[in-house]
Design an enzyme around this catalytic site. Structure first.
Site, PDB file in Angstrom:
ATOM      1  N   GLU A 102       0.820  -1.200   0.000  1.00 22.42           N
ATOM      2  CA  GLU A 102       0.000   0.000   0.000  1.00 22.42           C
ATOM      3  C   GLU A 102       0.855   1.251   0.000  1.00 22.42           C
ATOM      4  O   GLU A 102       1.999   1.242   0.462  1.00 22.42           O
ATOM      5  CB  GLU A 102      -0.919  -0.011   1.206  1.00 22.42           C
ATOM      6  CG  GLU A 102      -1.836  -1.216   1.096  1.00 22.42           C
ATOM      7  CD  GLU A 102      -3.073  -1.096   1.933  1.00 22.42           C
ATOM      8  OE1 GLU A 102      -4.032  -1.811   1.642  1.00 22.42           O
ATOM      9  OE2 GLU A 102      -3.080  -0.286   2.866  1.00 22.42           O
ATOM     10  N   CYS A 118       3.567   8.381   0.772  1.00 20.23           N
ATOM     11  CA  CYS A 118       4.037   7.462   1.807  1.00 20.23           C
ATOM     12  C   CYS A 118       4.192   6.098   1.132  1.00 20.23           C
ATOM     13  O   CYS A 118       3.241   5.574   0.547  1.00 20.23           O
ATOM     14  CB  CYS A 118       3.012   7.400   2.934  1.00 20.23           C
ATOM     15  SG  CYS A 118       3.441   6.210   4.200  1.00 20.23           S
ATOM     16  N   CYS A 125       6.545  -7.071   7.456  1.00 18.92           N
ATOM     17  CA  CYS A 125       7.689  -6.534   8.204  1.00 18.92           C
ATOM     18  C   CYS A 125       8.133  -7.557   9.238  1.00 18.92           C
ATOM     19  O   CYS A 125       7.296  -8.222   9.855  1.00 18.92           O
ATOM     20  CB  CYS A 125       7.311  -5.231   8.895  1.00 18.92           C
ATOM     21  SG  CYS A 125       8.704  -4.463   9.755  1.00 18.92           S
ATOM     22  N   CYS A 129       6.769  -5.016  15.922  1.00 17.32           N
ATOM     23  CA  CYS A 129       6.288  -4.016  16.892  1.00 17.32           C
ATOM     24  C   CYS A 129       4.822  -4.329  17.226  1.00 17.32           C
ATOM     25  O   CYS A 129       4.014  -4.561  16.317  1.00 17.32           O
ATOM     26  CB  CYS A 129       6.423  -2.611  16.324  1.00 17.32           C
ATOM     27  SG  CYS A 129       8.105  -2.230  15.792  1.00 17.32           S
ATOM     28  N   CYS A 132       1.662  -2.318  15.723  1.00 18.08           N
ATOM     29  CA  CYS A 132       1.638  -2.065  14.277  1.00 18.08           C
ATOM     30  C   CYS A 132       0.939  -3.179  13.503  1.00 18.08           C
ATOM     31  O   CYS A 132       1.237  -4.360  13.695  1.00 18.08           O
ATOM     32  CB  CYS A 132       3.079  -1.909  13.784  1.00 18.08           C
ATOM     33  SG  CYS A 132       3.216  -1.732  12.002  1.00 18.08           S
ATOM     34  N   GLY A 175       6.761  -2.120   6.029  1.00 18.32           N
ATOM     35  CA  GLY A 175       8.134  -2.624   6.024  1.00 18.32           C
ATOM     36  C   GLY A 175       9.126  -1.758   6.774  1.00 18.32           C
ATOM     37  O   GLY A 175       8.864  -0.602   7.091  1.00 18.32           O
ATOM     38  N   SER A 207      12.262   6.188   7.329  1.00 20.88           N
ATOM     39  CA  SER A 207      11.898   6.026   8.742  1.00 20.88           C
ATOM     40  C   SER A 207      12.290   4.631   9.219  1.00 20.88           C
ATOM     41  O   SER A 207      11.958   3.630   8.579  1.00 20.88           O
ATOM     42  CB  SER A 207      10.381   6.218   8.884  1.00 20.88           C
ATOM     43  OG  SER A 207       9.983   5.945  10.209  1.00 20.88           O
ATOM     44  N   SER A 230      11.702   6.053  14.829  1.00 24.83           N
ATOM     45  CA  SER A 230      10.477   5.759  15.581  1.00 24.83           C
ATOM     46  C   SER A 230      10.883   5.371  17.000  1.00 24.83           C
ATOM     47  O   SER A 230      11.447   4.306  17.205  1.00 24.83           O
ATOM     48  CB  SER A 230       9.726   4.605  14.913  1.00 24.83           C
ATOM     49  OG  SER A 230       9.390   4.961  13.599  1.00 24.83           O
ATOM     50  N   LEU A 231      10.598   6.228  17.952  1.00 25.13           N
ATOM     51  CA  LEU A 231      11.060   5.965  19.334  1.00 25.13           C
ATOM     52  C   LEU A 231      10.018   5.172  20.116  1.00 25.13           C
ATOM     53  O   LEU A 231      10.273   4.074  20.573  1.00 25.13           O
ATOM     54  CB  LEU A 231      11.345   7.286  20.044  1.00 25.13           C
ATOM     55  CG  LEU A 231      12.563   8.002  19.485  1.00 25.13           C
ATOM     56  CD1 LEU A 231      12.704   9.374  20.123  1.00 25.13           C
ATOM     57  CD2 LEU A 231      13.802   7.172  19.753  1.00 25.13           C
ATOM     58  N   CYS A 351      -0.796   5.708   9.367  1.00 22.58           N
ATOM     59  CA  CYS A 351       0.392   4.949   9.781  1.00 22.58           C
ATOM     60  C   CYS A 351       0.028   3.673  10.499  1.00 22.58           C
ATOM     61  O   CYS A 351      -0.768   3.678  11.425  1.00 22.58           O
ATOM     62  CB  CYS A 351       1.229   5.722  10.777  1.00 22.58           C
ATOM     63  SG  CYS A 351       1.383   7.419  10.427  1.00 22.58           S
TER      64      CYS A 351
HETATM   65  N1  SAH Z   1       9.260   0.505   9.779  1.00 20.83           N
HETATM   66  C1  SAH Z   1       9.511   1.886   9.815  1.00 20.83           C
HETATM   67  C2  SAH Z   1       8.638   2.671   8.852  1.00 20.83           C
HETATM   68  C3  SAH Z   1       7.213   2.224   8.712  1.00 20.83           C
HETATM   69  S1  SAH Z   1       6.211   2.423  10.136  1.00 20.83           S
HETATM   70  C4  SAH Z   1       9.378   2.446  11.212  1.00 20.83           C
HETATM   71  O1  SAH Z   1       8.912   1.728  12.087  1.00 20.83           O
HETATM   72  O2  SAH Z   1       9.783   3.582  11.418  1.00 20.83           O
HETATM   73  C5  SAH Z   1       5.909   4.193  10.075  1.00 20.83           C
HETATM   74  C6  SAH Z   1       5.484   4.811  11.385  1.00 20.83           C
HETATM   75  O3  SAH Z   1       4.207   4.337  11.774  1.00 20.83           O
HETATM   76  C7  SAH Z   1       6.435   4.491  12.541  1.00 20.83           C
HETATM   77  O4  SAH Z   1       6.806   5.672  13.205  1.00 20.83           O
HETATM   78  C8  SAH Z   1       5.594   3.633  13.454  1.00 20.83           C
HETATM   79  O5  SAH Z   1       5.993   3.784  14.795  1.00 20.83           O
HETATM   80  C9  SAH Z   1       4.210   4.165  13.173  1.00 20.83           C
HETATM   81  N2  SAH Z   1       3.126   3.257  13.541  1.00 20.83           N
HETATM   82  C10 SAH Z   1       3.118   1.921  13.488  1.00 20.83           C
HETATM   83  N3  SAH Z   1       1.925   1.448  13.924  1.00 20.83           N
HETATM   84  C11 SAH Z   1       1.183   2.522  14.248  1.00 20.83           C
HETATM   85  C12 SAH Z   1      -0.156   2.694  14.738  1.00 20.83           C
HETATM   86  N4  SAH Z   1      -0.937   1.652  14.969  1.00 20.83           N
HETATM   87  N5  SAH Z   1      -0.591   3.948  14.947  1.00 20.83           N
HETATM   88  C13 SAH Z   1       0.178   5.009  14.692  1.00 20.83           C
HETATM   89  N6  SAH Z   1       1.430   4.911  14.205  1.00 20.83           N
HETATM   90  C14 SAH Z   1       1.925   3.680  13.989  1.00 20.83           C
HETATM   91 FE1  SF4 Z   2       7.764  -2.788  11.039  1.00 20.54          FE
HETATM   92 FE2  SF4 Z   2       7.716  -0.144  11.413  1.00 20.54          FE
HETATM   93 FE3  SF4 Z   2       5.548  -1.632  11.892  1.00 20.54          FE
HETATM   94 FE4  SF4 Z   2       7.635  -1.819  13.530  1.00 20.54          FE
HETATM   95  S1  SF4 Z   2       6.364   0.007  13.169  1.00 20.54           S
HETATM   96  S2  SF4 Z   2       6.480  -3.537  12.691  1.00 20.54           S
HETATM   97  S3  SF4 Z   2       9.320  -1.585  12.092  1.00 20.54           S
HETATM   98  S4  SF4 Z   2       6.510  -1.332   9.909  1.00 20.54           S
END
Ligand code: SAH
Ligand code: SF4
Length: 358
Positions: A102, A118, A125, A129, A132, A175, A207, A230-231, A351
């Site tokens: 997507e 985006c 992935c 996390c 996510c 990813g 990112s 992404s912290l 996101c």
């Molecule tokens: N894998 C990379 C980039 C893709 S995720 C990363 O983790 O940075 C892009 C952003 O979406 C990241 O900052 C992640 O923390 C955020 N994200 C993931 N799941 C989310 C959710 N359910 N709600 C809001 N942001 C989310």
């Molecule tokens: Fe992968 Fe980013 Fe989602 Fe973490 S937040 S599972 S690194 S896509």
């Protein structure tokens, strides 16, 4: 340090089989494969969508036939479009092997014609996390460089803009881009090529969840894109719980990698912090976050992203008041904070909510 052998992202992700995408090839590759015409001209025609006819490069029949015999000339196909009330459009794209990824098209509201895309870097992935949606799929495969670039070209043809200089790209879709660094960086080199789209490296943001090995490699590559981190947590205990990558590269090691990045004039980091109700949204978190950022807190953007809820996670979005309070705590400590009310959330395009690929 933890034994990393059992960790999914320590192994390369599966690759697509079959011929390379035509958009993965540089001029030298076209020559080496025996291009029957001018490789330079063929590269230009492939990579400049404003010269295309009917959504496809205007190549001439003999070059087209030859290219089809050595490479895959199909772009990812847009199979679904979900426009959102805020003007952005979520797109599902189907790849040559039927897998889906997507991307989101986000025009700026103001008169300025700029558009942000985006983009995805992998199907699924490996990072796991827990908040996510993509993470819950696991890793299916890497995108090839030509598929990464193919997303850009497919979006340009379908929704605009026509020219590369109006584009901003963020790798915040499906990813972990640094788990697919070779293809990602090849795609960036292709996108920045002056005979192609000619994008500026400062318009591309990658990112990462904090793959320190990848950050170190990327820091030495040219063209070097901007980095977003992404912290999402402020203690190692909490971060290791929601982001398994922290068990290998903890917060202190990640901070060290930023100091070693060697920021150049005009470059900034972007920090992302997904706010999870009752998990990482206390005043103590805000204090620790500001301390961790240290001297980076003033000039670098800290993006708060209220959790986008979805079926694969129990985390909830904090109330608007809590989000406001959290940003006030940070601002009081000198942080430069923006709140990203993810665009497209009414169509599950925000996101971390990108629908699962096939
Ligand atoms: N894998 C990379 C980039 C893709 S995720 C990363 O983790 O940075 C892009 C952003 O979406 C990241 O900052 C992640 O923390 C955020 N994200 C993931 N799941 C989310 C959710 N359910 N709600 C809001 N942001 C989310
Ligand atoms: Fe992968 Fe980013 Fe989602 Fe973490 S937040 S599972 S690194 S896509």
């Amino acid at each position: 340090m933890t034994d990393t052998r059992a960790i999914p992202w320590d192994r390369p992700a599966p690759e697509q089989e079959g011929p390379p995408s035509a958009w993965s090839l540089f001029q030298e590759d076209l020559e080496a494969l025996g291009c029957p015409g001018s490789a330079q001209e063929t590269f230009k025609r492939l990579h400049r969508p404003w010269t295309w006819k009917d959504g496809a490069p205007d190549l001439g029949s003999s070059i087209r036939r030859w290219l089809e015999s050595v490479a895959d000339l199909r772009l990812p196909a847009i199979v679904e479009r979900q426009p959102s009330l805020d003007g952005s459009t979520k797109l599902a794209l189907e790849l040559a092997d039927g897998r889906r990824i997507e991307a989101v098209h986000m025009p700026r509201k103001v008169r300025n014609p700029r558009v942000t895309y985006c983009l995805s870097s992998q199907v699924g992935c490996a990072m796991g996390c827990t908040f996510c949606a993509t993470g819950s799929m696991g890793i299916l495969r890497n995108l090839q460089a030509g598929e990464i670039l193919g997303q850009v070209l497919a979006l340009m043809v379908e929704l605009g803009p026509d020219r590369g200089h109006e584009l901003t790209l963020v790798f915040m879709g499906m990813g972990e881009p640094l788990h697919n660094l070779d293809h990602l960086h090849r795609a960036i080199r292709l996108m920045c090529h002056p005979a192609g789209l000619g994008l500026g490296k400062g318009r591309i943001t990658v990112s990462t969840s904090g793959l320190v090995g990848g950050i170190e490699k990327l820091s030495k590559l040219e063209p070097r894109p901007l980095l977003a981190l992404s912290l999402n947590a402020t203690t190692d205990e909490a971060r290791s719980r929601t982001m398994p990558v922290n068990r290998v590269w903890n917060l202190a090691r990640l901070r060290q990698a930023l100091d070693d990045w060697g920021l150049k004039r005009g470059e900034k980091f972007c920090f992302e912090y997904v706010l999870l109700a009752g998990e990482n949204d206390t005043e103590a978190d805000a204090v620790r976050l500001a301390n961790w950022l240290g001297d980076l807190r003033h000039a670098h953007n800290l993006n708060l992203i209220p959790m986008n809820e979805h079926g694969a996670s129990d985390f909830r979005q904090p109330t608007d008041d809590r989000v406001q309070q959290f940003s006030d705590w940070l601002r009081a400590r000198g942080c430069f904070v923006t709140v990203r009310h993810s665009r497209g959330s009414d169509v599950q395009g925000a996101c971390g909510q990108l629908a699962k690929g096939k």
